[in-house]
Design an enzyme around this catalytic site. Sequence first.
Site, PDB file in Angstrom:
ATOM      1  N   ARG A 118     -10.104 -11.907 -24.089  1.00 44.23           N
ATOM      2  CA  ARG A 118      -8.933 -12.242 -22.703  1.00 44.23           C
ATOM      3  C   ARG A 118      -7.012 -10.663 -22.563  1.00 44.23           C
ATOM      4  NH1 ARG A 118      -5.757 -15.679 -23.493  1.00 44.23           N
ATOM      5  NH2 ARG A 118      -7.336 -16.877 -24.203  1.00 44.23           N
ATOM      6  N   ASP A 176       1.485  -1.385  -1.938  1.00 45.07           N
ATOM      7  CA  ASP A 176      -0.533  -1.675  -2.226  1.00 45.07           C
ATOM      8  C   ASP A 176      -0.470  -0.866  -1.635  1.00 45.07           C
ATOM      9  OD1 ASP A 176      -2.787  -2.607  -1.188  1.00 45.07           O
ATOM     10  OD2 ASP A 176      -2.699  -5.803  -0.571  1.00 45.07           O
ATOM     11  N   LYS A 196     -12.515  -2.155  -2.164  1.00 40.80           N
ATOM     12  CA  LYS A 196     -12.955  -1.822  -0.601  1.00 40.80           C
ATOM     13  C   LYS A 196     -12.910  -0.845  -1.514  1.00 40.80           C
ATOM     14  CE  LYS A 196     -11.153  -5.443   0.708  1.00 40.80           C
ATOM     15  NZ  LYS A 196      -9.691  -5.987   0.711  1.00 40.80           N
ATOM     16  N   TYR A 242      -1.942  -8.092   4.315  1.00 43.44           N
ATOM     17  CA  TYR A 242      -2.628  -8.901   3.700  1.00 43.44           C
ATOM     18  C   TYR A 242      -2.253 -10.326   4.082  1.00 43.44           C
ATOM     19  CZ  TYR A 242      -7.537 -10.333   2.149  1.00 43.44           C
ATOM     20  OH  TYR A 242      -8.639 -10.638   1.789  1.00 43.44           O
TER      21      TYR A 242
HETATM   22  C1  LIG Z   1      -8.668  -6.745   0.919  1.00 47.07           C
HETATM   23  C2  LIG Z   1      -7.343  -7.003   0.211  1.00 47.07           C
HETATM   24  C3  LIG Z   1      -6.228  -7.188  -0.451  1.00 47.07           C
HETATM   25  C4  LIG Z   1      -6.987  -8.601  -1.587  1.00 47.07           C
HETATM   26  O1  LIG Z   1      -7.968  -8.292  -2.719  1.00 47.07           O
HETATM   27  P1  LIG Z   1      -9.039  -8.888  -2.984  1.00 47.07           P
HETATM   28  O2  LIG Z   1      -9.870  -7.914  -3.772  1.00 47.07           O
HETATM   29  O3  LIG Z   1     -10.061  -9.145  -1.832  1.00 47.07           O
HETATM   30  O4  LIG Z   1      -8.514 -10.308  -3.740  1.00 47.07           O
HETATM   31  C5  LIG Z   1      -5.098  -7.388  -0.985  1.00 47.07           C
HETATM   32  N1  LIG Z   1      -4.861  -6.528   0.141  1.00 47.07           N
HETATM   33  C6  LIG Z   1      -5.090  -5.454   0.950  1.00 47.07           C
HETATM   34  C7  LIG Z   1      -4.534  -4.245   1.755  1.00 47.07           C
HETATM   35  C8  LIG Z   1      -6.535  -5.644   1.374  1.00 47.07           C
HETATM   36  O5  LIG Z   1      -7.154  -5.335   2.016  1.00 47.07           O
END
Ligand SMILES: *Cc1c(COP(=O)(O)O)cnc(C)c1O
Length: 430
Positions: A91, A216, A241, A144
């Site tokens: 962990r 982000d 992504k 998001y």
């Molecule tokens: C998909 C996405 C998230 C969430 O990420 P997960 O891997 O699906 O938990 C957060 N921010 C953006 C901009 C995203 O495209």
Amino acid sequence: MSTISTVEATATAAHTNGAEPGLPGANTVSTRPGPSTLSVHGGEARDKAFHSITTPIVQASTYTFRDTAALVEYMEERMFWDEPQRDEYGRYGNPTVRAVEARLAALENGDDALLTPSGMSAITGTLLVFLSAGSHLVCTIDCYRRTRDFIQTILTRYGVEATIVPAADLQAIEDAIQPNTRLIFSESPTNPFMRCLDLEGLADIGRRHGVRTAIDSTFATPLNLRPLDYGIDLVIHSVTKYLAGHNDVMAGAVIGNGGLTTALRQMHGILGSVIDPQTAYLVGRGLKTLGLRIERQNSNGLAVAHYLEAHPRVRRVWYPGLTSHPDHAIAAAQLRGFGGVVSFEIEGDGEQTGRFIDGLQIPYIGPSLGGVESLVEQVQIVSYYDADPEKLDALGVSPSLVRLACGVEDAADIIADLEQALGRVGTEGS
Ligand SMILES: *Cc1c(COP(=O)(O)O)cnc(C)c1O
């Protein structure tokens, strides 16, 4: 242990637009390797177990000690150093995971990276570390949906206040700052309208008010943008992504400088949101081709955006590489490429939009983006099916809004596919 890292990189600002850092013509004097080299080798030990070229998958939940003295030595290290040279329990860390983290840190030009089991766990962990009861957060609206949900429905239960401001509006962000503001959080580029913040300006606001800034940067990837170079405190990714890139794993990451990630690591060690070594291995494998993939996705995105903008059945296109995009100037100054996602509205209602999407043969219908396979979605159905019309209006999401996330296919084929599907919309029952 020799590694290719970024320590020798210039500490200051902002790579020159269009130039690779470390290569002739760039605004740096260092020998910082280019991003494709870092995608393959960044932060990695040259010498690996069994002389293997790949980092092995260390499938272990616990790590053992030769004797009590070795355990005591480890505990001393752990108490007095930030970075113990080994792990104790799954962990708290794993060698496969740490190798991928080192590569992510090198790519983002940060000291340290934390790999998490999803993008959302990276986001929620960050918000939980830097906010507490009575503190305040500024967040931009075009983001998001689950991030907004966490802020508005969960954080508020714990006494954290938030002000949601319009996207890409530095003045609105600064105006929203209160004495108890602890964090400014935004995407850049944002989803789904690809709004881009002036990151240098944002970092300056953060510094002047003593507020941390987190971006982000999922839509940009470190190939197109490195927020830390502009003075942003933390970069967050949905690694699911582009970074993993093959539509086959869930992962997230937070990258930062100066020990900020240590608090995050401790928080995740308590929350228990840890990524497993098999998944981390796939992330590391995906990263190796990041440079190649992003180059292709940038050029596919730009080609598709230009094609769509010139099409009579397309009402509007949002792509930061187009001069028609509201943030084109800052995007052109700060992004090295504009990414593979293109949002657009077609002429006609939601039903016709569905028909257009159904007519496409290359992109799969589904959420997500950044993988090798192109994906397409009617934003209102995928992300806001249960939202009421006023809310959709406030977000600017109409039933004819389409988000196309280009994969690495040939641009000519994607465009030919769009051409035939747009042709259908006009001829059937409009
Ligand atoms: C998909 C996405 C998230 C969430 O990420 P997960 O891997 O699906 O938990 C957060 N921010 C953006 C901009 C995203 O495209």
